[in-house]
Design an enzyme around this catalytic site. Structure first.
Site, PDB file in Angstrom:
ATOM      1  CG  ASN A 197       3.695-120.262 -18.293  1.00 38.41           C
ATOM      2  OD1 ASN A 197       3.200-119.685 -19.250  1.00 38.41           O
ATOM      3  ND2 ASN A 197       4.462-119.639 -17.410  1.00 38.41           N
ATOM      4  CB  ALA A 221      14.047-115.212   2.504  1.00 42.75           C
ATOM      5  NE  ARG A 244     -10.754 -65.715  -6.945  1.00 43.19           N
ATOM      6  CZ  ARG A 244     -10.753 -64.458  -7.401  1.00 43.19           C
ATOM      7  NH1 ARG A 244     -11.730 -63.629  -7.062  1.00 43.19           N
ATOM      8  NH2 ARG A 244      -9.794 -64.038  -8.180  1.00 43.19           N
ATOM      9  CD  GLU A 273       8.016-111.768 -17.053  1.00 44.42           C
ATOM     10  OE1 GLU A 273       8.064-110.526 -17.158  1.00 44.42           O
ATOM     11  OE2 GLU A 273       7.125-112.344 -16.403  1.00 44.42           O
ATOM     12  CG  HIS A 276       6.563-111.821 -20.853  1.00 44.13           C
ATOM     13  ND1 HIS A 276       6.891-113.098 -21.209  1.00 44.13           N
ATOM     14  CD2 HIS A 276       6.923-111.027 -21.900  1.00 44.13           C
ATOM     15  CE1 HIS A 276       7.439-113.091 -22.423  1.00 44.13           C
ATOM     16  NE2 HIS A 276       7.471-111.837 -22.858  1.00 44.13           N
ATOM     17  NE  ARG A 324       7.207-116.557 -21.524  1.00 44.08           N
ATOM     18  CZ  ARG A 324       8.494-116.369 -21.284  1.00 44.08           C
ATOM     19  NH1 ARG A 324       9.399-116.854 -22.122  1.00 44.08           N
ATOM     20  NH2 ARG A 324       8.885-115.685 -20.222  1.00 44.08           N
ATOM     21  CE1 TYR A 383       8.794-117.280  -8.386  1.00 44.28           C
ATOM     22  CE2 TYR A 383       6.882-118.491  -9.157  1.00 44.28           C
ATOM     23  CZ  TYR A 383       7.652-117.338  -9.152  1.00 44.28           C
ATOM     24  OH  TYR A 383       7.270-116.257  -9.902  1.00 44.28           O
ATOM     25  NE  ARG A 439       1.418-114.458 -17.398  1.00 35.76           N
ATOM     26  CZ  ARG A 439       1.467-115.322 -16.389  1.00 35.76           C
ATOM     27  NH1 ARG A 439       0.509-115.336 -15.470  1.00 35.76           N
ATOM     28  NH2 ARG A 439       2.458-116.180 -16.294  1.00 35.76           N
ATOM     29  CG  HIS A 440       3.168-115.565 -22.543  1.00 30.52           C
ATOM     30  ND1 HIS A 440       2.968-116.806 -21.973  1.00 30.52           N
ATOM     31  CD2 HIS A 440       3.927-114.871 -21.653  1.00 30.52           C
ATOM     32  CE1 HIS A 440       3.601-116.876 -20.818  1.00 30.52           C
ATOM     33  NE2 HIS A 440       4.189-115.702 -20.584  1.00 30.52           N
TER      34      HIS A 440
HETATM   35  O1  F6P Z   1       6.249-117.602 -13.863  1.00 26.99           O
HETATM   36  C1  F6P Z   1       6.056-116.849 -15.009  1.00 26.99           C
HETATM   37  C2  F6P Z   1       6.910-115.582 -14.951  1.00 26.99           C
HETATM   38  O2  F6P Z   1       6.603-114.807 -16.086  1.00 26.99           O
HETATM   39  C3  F6P Z   1       8.429-115.838 -14.884  1.00 26.99           C
HETATM   40  O3  F6P Z   1       9.058-115.978 -16.129  1.00 26.99           O
HETATM   41  C4  F6P Z   1       8.901-114.649 -14.113  1.00 26.99           C
HETATM   42  O4  F6P Z   1      10.182-114.847 -13.556  1.00 26.99           O
HETATM   43  C5  F6P Z   1       7.801-114.493 -13.117  1.00 26.99           C
HETATM   44  O5  F6P Z   1       6.599-114.848 -13.768  1.00 26.99           O
HETATM   45  C6  F6P Z   1       7.662-113.082 -12.570  1.00 26.99           C
HETATM   46  O6  F6P Z   1       6.710-113.085 -11.523  1.00 26.99           O
HETATM   47  P1  F6P Z   1       7.182-112.848 -10.003  1.00 26.99           P
HETATM   48  O7  F6P Z   1       7.784-111.497  -9.970  1.00 26.99           O
HETATM   49  O8  F6P Z   1       5.898-112.931  -9.209  1.00 26.99           O
HETATM   50  O9  F6P Z   1       8.177-113.899  -9.607  1.00 26.99           O
END
Ligand code: F6P
Length: 477
Positions: free
Chosen positions: A269, A365, A104, A342, A406, A322, A353, A262-263
């Site tokens: 959105n 990037a 042991r 968030e 969020h 939200r 994006y 999530r909301h």
């Molecule tokens: O798109 C919805 C959301 O809650 C944004 O307010 C936030 O910036 C994003 O998602 C966060 O997600 P990720 O980190 O993937 O960009």
């Protein structure tokens, strides 16, 4: 790491210096070079079998890893099963049996040697190694300190965590729910397993020595009495020991339910805009209604189901419109947390994006490549430290909690609850209009998902019929 149910190990009778020297001669830890101790911590568990040591070790590991401190548990029981196979009967722990005793000891020191070696690798990282064994005698604890000291891990970086529990109800639950289901007893009936395990505890009790100030006042230790009813601490200071103490003081083993959603879909959105503080879209308003109905229905269904019940459920939201709108129809107490707001997208707030990619290609990037550590704007790493106090409060809760958060916030909370490394959580899908039910248990947590999208679609048709909307909106992503 070996992955199986752990059982307490490592009973010691008092080791004389001569005996200890004998151990050191063949000591697997001696050949290891020194550990750079700047960043390393060792947690050494102490306590009789069935005192929840492995559970506590796993909790600390999950929490430390989530905080970004690389943590590994070295469990003596797993080493024994790896070396000898499962199925040792209680006689194996008889301190008077010389051969078994030295076996042991060897097993225990092999685990400790691996622990030291692990701390050795990638020295520059902050690490925490947890030695999960009974470490039930002063001699054993002193040997561990000496061995760690020789590997350049000083006393003040070794924290002993002792769990003392004599509540027969808790002990019985631990034995029946966990111990007798262990890999060790796969061939035994429940009665045989229970009887053998109780005998094993008795052999440990004969030599067990609790941590006491008159002998151990130079050690850093945390003693937990009766699963957190009382704490005694000695020489505990600094960030990591402080966080471990806070975790131990807040966490408990009472089963409970945590719901994560999530909301509902927001106006932003629907336009693919980041951040902001917009209101719910019609589809999001439909979700608010459906979620409230879902919680009420589940409350009725689970009324008599002990810890699955939604009695005394509290709803936690962020301070953003939200999430508050999503919670508005739920007939239970609500609490708003700014820490649950968030992720702050900084100068990208209010952009899509695609717009970010076009106008700030380098930043876009860089964030794509490393959302966790992204330096310009709030990163996931920053969020962990923002959300951490709220999570400690969540750990403390014994009643069910519904968190309406969020996307990024829920990823971080989900990673903690499910024991995932936060660096891996940045892409976890957190779909809209879906409730995740998480049930923490002794080994981590289980998860169930309720996709409420069909019900949202039906609610939208009713809203159209009532004239509240003039068309059924498309679903955003
Ligand atoms: O798109 C919805 C959301 O809650 C944004 O307010 C936030 O910036 C994003 O998602 C966060 O997600 P990720 O980190 O993937 O960009």
């Amino acid at each position: 790491m070996i992955n199986c149910v752990s059982v307490d190990e490592d009973l010691d009778k008092v080791e004389s210096d001569a005996e200890e020297d004998e151990v050191f001669k063949t000591d697997p830890t001696i050949s290891h070079p020194q550990v750079s101790s700047n960043f390393s911590f060792v947690v050494v568990m102490v306590g009789l079998p069935a005192r929840g040591k492995s559970y506590i070790a796993r909790q600390i590991s999950k929490y430390m890893n989530w905080l970004g401190v690389q943590t590994e548990v070295f469990n003596a029981g797993e080493y024994r099963r790896k070396i000898l196979g499962p199925g040792q009967k209680y006689e194996f722990w008889d301190t008077n049996h010389k051969e078994n005793y030295s076996m042991r000891k060897k097993i225990s020191y092999t685990a400790l040697a691996d622990l030291i070696q692990w701390l050795q690798e990638h020295k520059s990282q902050q690490k925490c190694a947890i030695f999960d064994a009974t470490n039930s005698t002063r001699a054993r604890r002193s040997t561990i300190l000496k061995k760690l000291g020789r590997a350049n891990i000083p006393k003040h970086r070794v924290i002993f965590v002792e769990s003392i529990c004599n509540d027969p109800k808790i002990l019985n639950r631990n034995i029946m729910d966990i111990k007798i289901k262990s890999y060790d007893y796969q061939e035994a009936t429940s009665e045989e397993a229970k009887e053998d395990f109780l005998s094993r505890i008795k052999t440990y009790e004969e030599v067990y020595q609790t941590i006491e100030d008159r002998f151990d006042s130079e050690m850093s230790y945390i003693k937990m009495v009766e699963v957190g009813k009382k704490f005694v601490m000695n020489k505990i200071g600094g960030y990591i020991p402080g966080r471990i103490t806070s975790l131990l003081m807040n966490s408990h083993i009472t089963p409970r339910t945590i719901l994560l959603s999530r909301h509902g879909e927001s106006e932003d959105n629907t336009k693919g805009l980041l951040g902001g503080d917009s209101q719910l879209s019609p589809r999001g308003r439909a979700y608010a209604k459906v979620l409230s109905e879902f919680i009420t229905e589940q409350h009725e269904l689970r009324r008599n189901y002990d810890y699955l019940s939604f009695n005394n459920i509290t709803v936690w939201t962020s301070t953003m419109k939200r999430t508050m709108m999503t919670s508005s129809q739920i007939p239970y107490d609500k609490l708003q947390w700014r820490q649950l707001d968030e992720i702050d997208a900084g100068i990208c707030e209010g952009m899509t994006y695609a717009q970010v990619e076009e106008s700030m290609p380098k930043e876009f990037a860089a964030r794509q490549a490393d959302k966790f550590g992204y330096p310009r704007g709030e990163s996931y790493h920053d969020m962990i430290y923002r959300i951490e106090p709220t999570l400690m409060e969540l750990e403390r809760q014994r009643e069910p909690v519904l968190i309406i958060g969020h996307q990024a916030v829920n990823r971080v909370i989900y990673a903690y609850l499910m024991g995932k490394k936060p660096i891996d959580c940045v892409e976890i899908p957190i779909p809209l209009h879906t409730v995740m039910e998480i049930l923490p248990n002794a080994y981590g947590a289980t998860e169930k998902r309720y996709d409420l999208n069909d019900r949202v679609d039906k609610e939208l048709i009713k809203m159209l019929e009532r004239g509240e909307i003039d068309h059924i909106p498309k679903q955003s992503h």
